[in-house]
Design a protein around this motif. Structure first.
Motif, PDB file in Angstrom:
ATOM      1  N   VAL A 156      -5.479   5.310   0.710  1.00  0.00           N
ATOM      2  CA  VAL A 156      -4.623   4.302   1.349  1.00  0.00           C
ATOM      3  C   VAL A 156      -5.451   3.478   2.346  1.00  0.00           C
ATOM      4  O   VAL A 156      -5.340   2.244   2.396  1.00  0.00           O
ATOM      5  CB  VAL A 156      -3.411   4.965   2.058  1.00  0.00           C
ATOM      6  N   LEU A 157      -6.296   4.156   3.110  1.00  0.00           N
ATOM      7  CA  LEU A 157      -7.136   3.429   4.068  1.00  0.00           C
ATOM      8  C   LEU A 157      -8.095   2.477   3.346  1.00  0.00           C
ATOM      9  O   LEU A 157      -8.332   1.358   3.788  1.00  0.00           O
ATOM     10  CB  LEU A 157      -7.933   4.419   4.935  1.00  0.00           C
ATOM     11  N   ARG A 158      -8.614   2.949   2.198  1.00  0.00           N
ATOM     12  CA  ARG A 158      -9.517   2.093   1.402  1.00  0.00           C
ATOM     13  C   ARG A 158      -8.753   0.870   0.882  1.00  0.00           C
ATOM     14  O   ARG A 158      -9.227  -0.258   0.983  1.00  0.00           O
ATOM     15  CB  ARG A 158     -10.100   2.899   0.236  1.00  0.00           C
ATOM     16  N   ASP A 159      -7.538   1.101   0.358  1.00  0.00           N
ATOM     17  CA  ASP A 159      -6.723  -0.013  -0.159  1.00  0.00           C
ATOM     18  C   ASP A 159      -6.405  -1.013   0.962  1.00  0.00           C
ATOM     19  O   ASP A 159      -6.440  -2.225   0.758  1.00  0.00           O
ATOM     20  CB  ASP A 159      -5.398   0.497  -0.746  1.00  0.00           C
ATOM     21  N   LEU A 160      -6.086  -0.470   2.133  1.00  0.00           N
ATOM     22  CA  LEU A 160      -5.773  -1.358   3.261  1.00  0.00           C
ATOM     23  C   LEU A 160      -7.013  -2.170   3.638  1.00  0.00           C
ATOM     24  O   LEU A 160      -6.934  -3.382   3.875  1.00  0.00           O
ATOM     25  CB  LEU A 160      -5.275  -0.538   4.461  1.00  0.00           C
ATOM     26  N   ILE A 164       0.858  -1.196   0.000  1.00  0.00           N
ATOM     27  CA  ILE A 164       0.000   0.000   0.000  1.00  0.00           C
ATOM     28  C   ILE A 164       0.888   1.238   0.000  1.00  0.00           C
ATOM     29  O   ILE A 164       2.056   1.175   0.422  1.00  0.00           O
ATOM     30  CB  ILE A 164      -0.978   0.031   1.212  1.00  0.00           C
ATOM     31  N   ASP A 165       0.335   2.363  -0.467  1.00  0.00           N
ATOM     32  CA  ASP A 165       1.131   3.591  -0.551  1.00  0.00           C
ATOM     33  C   ASP A 165       1.397   4.171   0.839  1.00  0.00           C
ATOM     34  O   ASP A 165       0.643   3.924   1.783  1.00  0.00           O
ATOM     35  CB  ASP A 165       0.402   4.639  -1.398  1.00  0.00           C
ATOM     36  N   ILE A 166       2.440   4.985   0.907  1.00  0.00           N
ATOM     37  CA  ILE A 166       2.731   5.703   2.155  1.00  0.00           C
ATOM     38  C   ILE A 166       1.691   6.827   2.264  1.00  0.00           C
ATOM     39  O   ILE A 166       1.477   7.561   1.295  1.00  0.00           O
ATOM     40  CB  ILE A 166       4.146   6.300   2.104  1.00  0.00           C
ATOM     41  N   PRO A 167       1.062   6.977   3.420  1.00  0.00           N
ATOM     42  CA  PRO A 167      -0.020   7.963   3.504  1.00  0.00           C
ATOM     43  C   PRO A 167       0.469   9.407   3.607  1.00  0.00           C
ATOM     44  O   PRO A 167       1.521   9.676   4.186  1.00  0.00           O
ATOM     45  CB  PRO A 167      -0.750   7.564   4.797  1.00  0.00           C
ATOM     46  N   ASP A 168      -0.287  10.316   3.018  1.00  0.00           N
ATOM     47  CA  ASP A 168      -0.085  11.749   3.254  1.00  0.00           C
ATOM     48  C   ASP A 168      -1.470  12.397   3.306  1.00  0.00           C
ATOM     49  O   ASP A 168      -2.496  11.698   3.208  1.00  0.00           O
ATOM     50  CB  ASP A 168       0.830  12.377   2.185  1.00  0.00           C
ATOM     51  N   ASP A 169      -1.509  13.703   3.473  1.00  0.00           N
ATOM     52  CA  ASP A 169      -2.804  14.373   3.641  1.00  0.00           C
ATOM     53  C   ASP A 169      -3.715  14.176   2.425  1.00  0.00           C
ATOM     54  O   ASP A 169      -4.928  14.121   2.559  1.00  0.00           O
ATOM     55  CB  ASP A 169      -2.603  15.875   3.892  1.00  0.00           C
ATOM     56  N   GLU A 170      -3.096  14.058   1.245  1.00  0.00           N
ATOM     57  CA  GLU A 170      -3.904  13.929   0.021  1.00  0.00           C
ATOM     58  C   GLU A 170      -4.465  12.518  -0.166  1.00  0.00           C
ATOM     59  O   GLU A 170      -5.611  12.350  -0.555  1.00  0.00           O
ATOM     60  CB  GLU A 170      -3.065  14.275  -1.222  1.00  0.00           C
ATOM     61  N   ASN A 171      -3.618  11.508   0.089  1.00  0.00           N
ATOM     62  CA  ASN A 171      -4.037  10.151  -0.311  1.00  0.00           C
ATOM     63  C   ASN A 171      -4.546   9.297   0.839  1.00  0.00           C
ATOM     64  O   ASN A 171      -4.874   8.131   0.633  1.00  0.00           O
ATOM     65  CB  ASN A 171      -2.873   9.436  -1.024  1.00  0.00           C
ATOM     66  N   MET A 204      14.280   8.164   2.970  1.00  0.00           N
ATOM     67  CA  MET A 204      13.930   9.019   4.115  1.00  0.00           C
ATOM     68  C   MET A 204      12.555   9.666   3.886  1.00  0.00           C
ATOM     69  O   MET A 204      12.391  10.892   3.960  1.00  0.00           O
ATOM     70  CB  MET A 204      15.003  10.083   4.373  1.00  0.00           C
ATOM     71  N   LEU A 205      11.593   8.795   3.557  1.00  0.00           N
ATOM     72  CA  LEU A 205      10.222   9.273   3.304  1.00  0.00           C
ATOM     73  C   LEU A 205       9.494   9.340   4.641  1.00  0.00           C
ATOM     74  O   LEU A 205       9.499   8.369   5.398  1.00  0.00           O
ATOM     75  CB  LEU A 205       9.509   8.306   2.350  1.00  0.00           C
ATOM     76  N   MET A 206       8.899  10.491   4.933  1.00  0.00           N
ATOM     77  CA  MET A 206       8.318  10.687   6.267  1.00  0.00           C
ATOM     78  C   MET A 206       6.793  10.819   6.179  1.00  0.00           C
ATOM     79  O   MET A 206       6.269  11.354   5.207  1.00  0.00           O
ATOM     80  CB  MET A 206       8.929  11.927   6.908  1.00  0.00           C
ATOM     81  N   TYR A 207       6.125  10.313   7.199  1.00  0.00           N
ATOM     82  CA  TYR A 207       4.660  10.441   7.230  1.00  0.00           C
ATOM     83  C   TYR A 207       4.203  10.626   8.671  1.00  0.00           C
ATOM     84  O   TYR A 207       4.962  10.415   9.620  1.00  0.00           O
ATOM     85  CB  TYR A 207       3.993   9.251   6.532  1.00  0.00           C
ATOM     86  N   LYS A 208       2.925  11.011   8.793  1.00  0.00           N
ATOM     87  CA  LYS A 208       2.451  11.485  10.100  1.00  0.00           C
ATOM     88  C   LYS A 208       2.011  10.362  11.042  1.00  0.00           C
ATOM     89  O   LYS A 208       1.392   9.383  10.600  1.00  0.00           O
ATOM     90  CB  LYS A 208       1.225  12.396   9.874  1.00  0.00           C
ATOM     91  N   PRO A 209       2.269  10.541  12.342  1.00  0.00           N
ATOM     92  CA  PRO A 209       1.829   9.530  13.322  1.00  0.00           C
ATOM     93  C   PRO A 209       0.321   9.268  13.258  1.00  0.00           C
ATOM     94  O   PRO A 209      -0.118   8.127  13.390  1.00  0.00           O
ATOM     95  CB  PRO A 209       2.214  10.129  14.670  1.00  0.00           C
TER      96      PRO A 209
END
Ligand SMILES: Cc1ncc(COP(=O)(O)O)c(C=O)c1O
Length: 423
Positions: free
Chosen positions: A183-187, A172-179, A211-216
């Motif tokens: 991502v939740l749907r794919d999961l 699944i993709d790394i989540p960000d504010d846009e996707n 070094m791809l970062m995403y939110k807690p």
């Protein structure tokens, strides 16, 4: 030319190195603090903690003394049917810092800590007579170079020759504010058959993937969904553990907790290889039975080596000390200031920071990811400045040991600015 250099070239095969165009290896004679010294006495400032393992500086005296003390007592013993003080104390100390977790399983490195985690998760379902086999991971992930580690990682140049032999994984993709909703749907699609054994992820920062970062909060949402569908979650903290993200573990920034954690790299302060897979008690309990086939049949010759565990106990003591906590906060604050300065440069994009890790994309016409030739150019440029930075393709990052001084950190910042001005 130093004799060791030519003997090395003749006899040694080095990791992640294409000798056809790799620069000459530097022969390291000794290390102290944030520096390596080569055989000619030239100092190199270690801006990446020697592949992310070193926390308190090279040849840290406290860890060195702990190793010496242990060497006088016991160098090694088999860890099945036997135990020893450093192995027990390290597990106790780790579990004190990880409330809610029940057992520590030792292995040899980051890759094996991941193998152990995946096998624990799969056997948990096997032992419970629920045949869940699906594994979910992030598409940009890196989890090591063993077959399990490669299977759960992104499909890329690292594992291309072995791809037909890797087991199937839902990425699944790394989540960000846009996707995040997608991502939740794919999961949820991946989870909805109730056949997912585990979801493995690098919490907050995907290291080798760039070094791809995403939110807690996004990770919390993914974990919550896994919990709803009874899918185990594995946090691979091999890179993020031991203060790198500003908290002792990246999962300390989450509201929800995973079921299994993989630890390595900084665990011994960079002195020895050691993997530790920490799991909740219910996972261990599922392997306890009068039926011997439910045993976790996994181990390595050097599992739980006492000298290695003694180094880890000493390093953990230093890592949790107030002076290291202050140092981590100070590096984090300094990075933040430098990140502001980087806004001036047009050839830098996506400046990002999580705790002591600062990363940026250097503008490049090549879209080749990790294989981008800019990485060799940059690595050599910084080596010429006597600074060790090892970019991931066009991704330049700093991941310093916590012993680094403000001056030394400024030296790295200045060199980066100089590179950006002149290239
Ligand atoms: C997140 C993560 N997992 C696993 C590994 C593999 O660790 P090792 O190189 O010690 O086998 C790495 C190594 O970079 C890593 O960053």
């Amino acid at each position: 030319m130093h004799d060791l250099f030519s003997r090395d070239r003749e006899f040694v095969w080095h990791p992640f190195t294409q000798v056809a165009y790799a620069p000459d290896n530097i022969v390291v004679a000794r290390g102290e603090g944030a520096y390596f010294y080569d055989v000619d006495g030239k100092a190199y400032l270690d801006g990446i903690s020697s592949w992310w393992v070193n926390l308190h500086g090279h040849c840290n005296p406290v860890i060195k003394e702990a190793i010496k003390r242990q060497l006088d007592v016991l160098e090694h013993s088999i860890f099945a049917g036997f135990t020893h003080e450093p192995g027990v104390v390290l597990a106790e100390n780790l579990l004190k810092l990880l409330p809610g977790f029940g057992k520590v399983f030792y292995s040899d490195n980051g890759s094996t800590s991941v193998e152990v985690a995946i096998k624990m998760a799969l056997q948990y379902w096997f032992n419970n007579n629920q045949p869940k086999k699906k594994v979910i991971a992030f598409s940009g992930a890196y989890h090591g170079d063993t077959f399990g580690g490669m299977s759960v990682a992104a499909r890329n140049a690292f594992n291309k020759p072995f791809e037909p032999l890797l087991f199937d994984v839902v990425h699944i993709d790394i989540p960000d504010d846009e996707n995040i909703d997608t991502v939740l749907r794919d999961l949820e699609v991946a989870l909805s058959n109730n056949d997912a054994a585990c979801f493995i992820f690098e919490p907050l920062v995907l290291g080798a993937g760039g070094m791809l970062m995403y939110k807690p909060e996004h990770l919390d949402a993914l974990i919550a969904l896994c919990q709803k569908y009874d899918c185990l979650t594995i946090a691979d903290e091999v890179m993020t553990g031991f203060g790198r993200t500003g908290t002792l573990f990246a999962i300390n920034q989450l509201a929800l907790q995973p079921d299994i954690i993989c630890l390595s790299k900084g665990i011994t302060g960079g002195f020895f290889p050691l993997g530790a897979t920490v799991c909740k008690q219910f996972i261990f309990d599922a392997h306890v039975s009068s039926d011997k086939t439910k045993t976790f049949f996994h181990g390595h010759s050097y599992t739980g080596n006492p000298v290695v565990c003694a180094a880890a106990v000493a390093s953990l003591g230093l890592t949790t000390s107030s002076s290291t906590t202050e140092k981590i906060a100070s590096i984090t604050a300094q990075h933040k200031q430098f990140a502001k300065r980087l806004k001036e440069f047009k050839n830098v994009q996506n400046v990002r920071q999580t705790g002591t890790i600062l990363a940026m994309d250097i503008l490049s016409a090549e879209q080749t990811g990790y294989l981008n030739s800019l990485s060799d150019v940059m690595a050599q440029w910084f080596l010429d400045c006597q600074i060790i930075l090892r970019p991931l393709g066009n991704v330049l990052y700093i991941l310093p040991p916590y012993c680094i001084t403000n001056e030394e950190l400024n030296k790295i910042y200045d060199a980066i600015e100089q590179f950006l001005l002149t290239n």
